[in-house]
Design an enzyme around this catalytic site. Structure first.
Site, short mmCIF file in Angstrom:
data_model
loop_
_atom_site.label_atom_id
_atom_site.label_comp_id
_atom_site.label_asym_id
_atom_site.label_seq_id
_atom_site.Cartn_x
_atom_site.Cartn_y
_atom_site.Cartn_z
N ALA A 130 17.48 16.66 -7.98
CA ALA A 130 18.40 15.58 -7.59
C ALA A 130 17.59 14.44 -6.99
CB ALA A 130 19.43 16.09 -6.58
N SER A 132 17.44 10.38 -8.56
CA SER A 132 18.30 9.20 -8.69
C SER A 132 19.78 9.56 -8.64
CB SER A 132 17.99 8.48 -10.02
OG SER A 132 16.68 7.96 -10.00
N ARG A 268 -17.98 -15.11 -4.46
CA ARG A 268 -18.58 -14.57 -5.69
C ARG A 268 -18.99 -15.69 -6.63
NH1 ARG A 268 -21.37 -10.60 -8.30
NH2 ARG A 268 -20.53 -10.15 -10.39
N GLN A 336 -8.44 -7.19 -10.69
CA GLN A 336 -9.05 -7.88 -11.84
C GLN A 336 -10.01 -8.97 -11.39
OE1 GLN A 336 -8.47 -6.70 -14.82
NE2 GLN A 336 -9.55 -8.19 -16.08
N HIS A 338 -11.72 -9.01 -8.73
CA HIS A 338 -12.91 -8.40 -8.15
C HIS A 338 -13.84 -7.82 -9.22
CE1 HIS A 338 -10.84 -8.67 -4.29
NE2 HIS A 338 -11.91 -8.22 -3.67
N GLU A 363 13.22 5.37 -2.73
CA GLU A 363 14.45 4.74 -2.24
C GLU A 363 15.19 3.97 -3.35
OE1 GLU A 363 14.42 2.98 1.70
OE2 GLU A 363 12.75 4.27 2.29
#
Length: 383
Positions: A130, A132, A268, A336, A338, A363
């Site tokens: 049980a 959703s 960078r 992405q 990084h 939830e």
């Protein structure tokens, strides 16, 4: 038009931002590895009123408005999503439900202890079969004299191992469908309640998620929350508040991911200049910022509706759906940016990515939110 924050709300936001980044952030990466529950964090947070924000002042709480609460929760999530999810369930679901539906004796017994973080609150609705569909739950509560006897298994319970009191839903009359579900306050240590399997999760690793087993677990009749048959209503009302909380967590994590990506992109260098100079990345940053701000406004709108005591169920689902989908996208984009470094533990974006993944699931999944939203829309059109 964006919500205009009051001076007090801005003060709360700034105070918790400073606390979060100085205190909560310090051990977040370490806890992600060790899975150590941040109990001492909650004591410090209680001193600032964060564990009793939704608790009235007469029960040692802050009596805060919902907008202040989601602003504070976002700031905690910015530093540590594991800490934030415990804070969210504790406040949005447990404290809120006891305050709304509890008897005077129940409020006096549990709310001050929750507000002071002497105990942490947990909420046990989901079961192995049980999720959703909460009406399919099989846990039962049978009245025997002045005690209810609980039997059944609850699954994926946040803070189930470390929670001092658990709101447990159970069938008291299986012939009545959702109107046969009731809710109970079960203190940790009650004979017949035990912790089963502890999940080894992809993210939110410092927040325990467990099975709770009930085997002839006897609790006083006085621990019935509300009346018999109120359990489904209590759970659905609690989840509306909880969904605003997840939107707040999503906004906090997404903001942290974008801030890290900005910091990395500025330092960078590739092809002789910082990658922040490349138009392709700048456009992605623009989209990230717009998405985060849109989620923030949906979150604040739902919280403001709650403060005005309006029906906020639709707005809570909208905020939860948009924000949880947004944070998964934004944390992925941050990784992405990084490059290869993004998937290493040398940078926090990989933790943000893992923490965010469950936000579209717990939830109420994104699919359930779309069901709730479409039901509201189609119902409104028939009027």
């Amino acid at each position: 038009m964006s919500l205009q924050l009051t001076k007090e709300q801005k003060l709360v936001q700034n105070m918790i931002r400073e606390f979060s980044r100085k205190v909560i952030a310090q051990t977040a990466a370490e806890r992600d590895q060790t899975k150590e529950f941040p109990a001492e964090n909650f004591k410090k947070m209680a001193e600032l009123g964060l564990m009793g924000m939704t608790v009235p002042e007469e029960y040692n709480g802050e009596g805060s408005d919902a907008v202040s609460y989601v602003l504070a929760l976002s700031e905690i999530a910015y530093s540590c999503a594991s800490t934030a999810v415990v804070m969210s369930v504790h406040n949005s679901i447990v404290c809120d439900s006891i305050n709304r539906y509890g008897s005077k004796d129940q409020k006096e017994k549990f709310l001050p202890a929750l507000a002071d973080a002497e105990i942490i609150g947990a909420f046990a609705l989901t079961e192995p079969d049980a999720g959703s569909d909460p009406v399919a739950q099989e846990t039962t509560a049978v009245l025997d004299g002045e005690e209810y006897v609980l039997n059944g298994t609850k699954r994926f319970i946040t803070s189930g191992k470390n929670g001092g009191v658990v709101i447990v839903t159970a069938q008291t009359d299986t012939s009545k469908g959702h109107k046969g579900i009731s809710a109970f306050l079960v203190p940790q240590g009650t004979e017949g309640m035990s912790v089963g399997h502890v999940e080894d999760k992809i993210g939110l690793r410092a927040s325990d998620t467990v099975d709770l087993m009930f085997e002839n677990c006897r609790i006083p009749r006085a621990n019935l929350l509300g009346s018999e048959g109120d359990g489904f209503k209590i759970a659905m009302t609690a989840l509306d508040s909880g969904r605003i909380g997840i939107a707040a967590q999503s906004v906090g994590v997404a903001q942290a991911a974008m801030d890290e990506a900005v910091k990395y992109a500025k330092k960078r260098k590739q092809f002789g200049r910082s990658i922040a100079k490349f138009q392709g990345l700048r456009f992605i940053f623009a989209d990230m910022a717009v998405s985060i701000e849109a989620a923030r406004q949906l979150m604040l709108s739902a919280a403001a509706m709650k403060d005005r005591e309006e029906n906020f169920s639709l707005q809570a689902s909208m905020a939860k759906l948009f924000a949880s989908e947004m944070v998964n996208r934004v944390t992925g984009q941050a990784i992405q940016m990084h490059g290869g470094y993004g998937v290493t533990k040398d940078y926090p974006v990989e933790r943000f990515y893992r923490d965010a993944r469950v936000f579209t699931i717990y939830e109420g999944t994104s699919e359930i939110q779309r069901l709730v939203i479409s039901n509201h829309i189609l119902k409104d059109k028939r009027k």
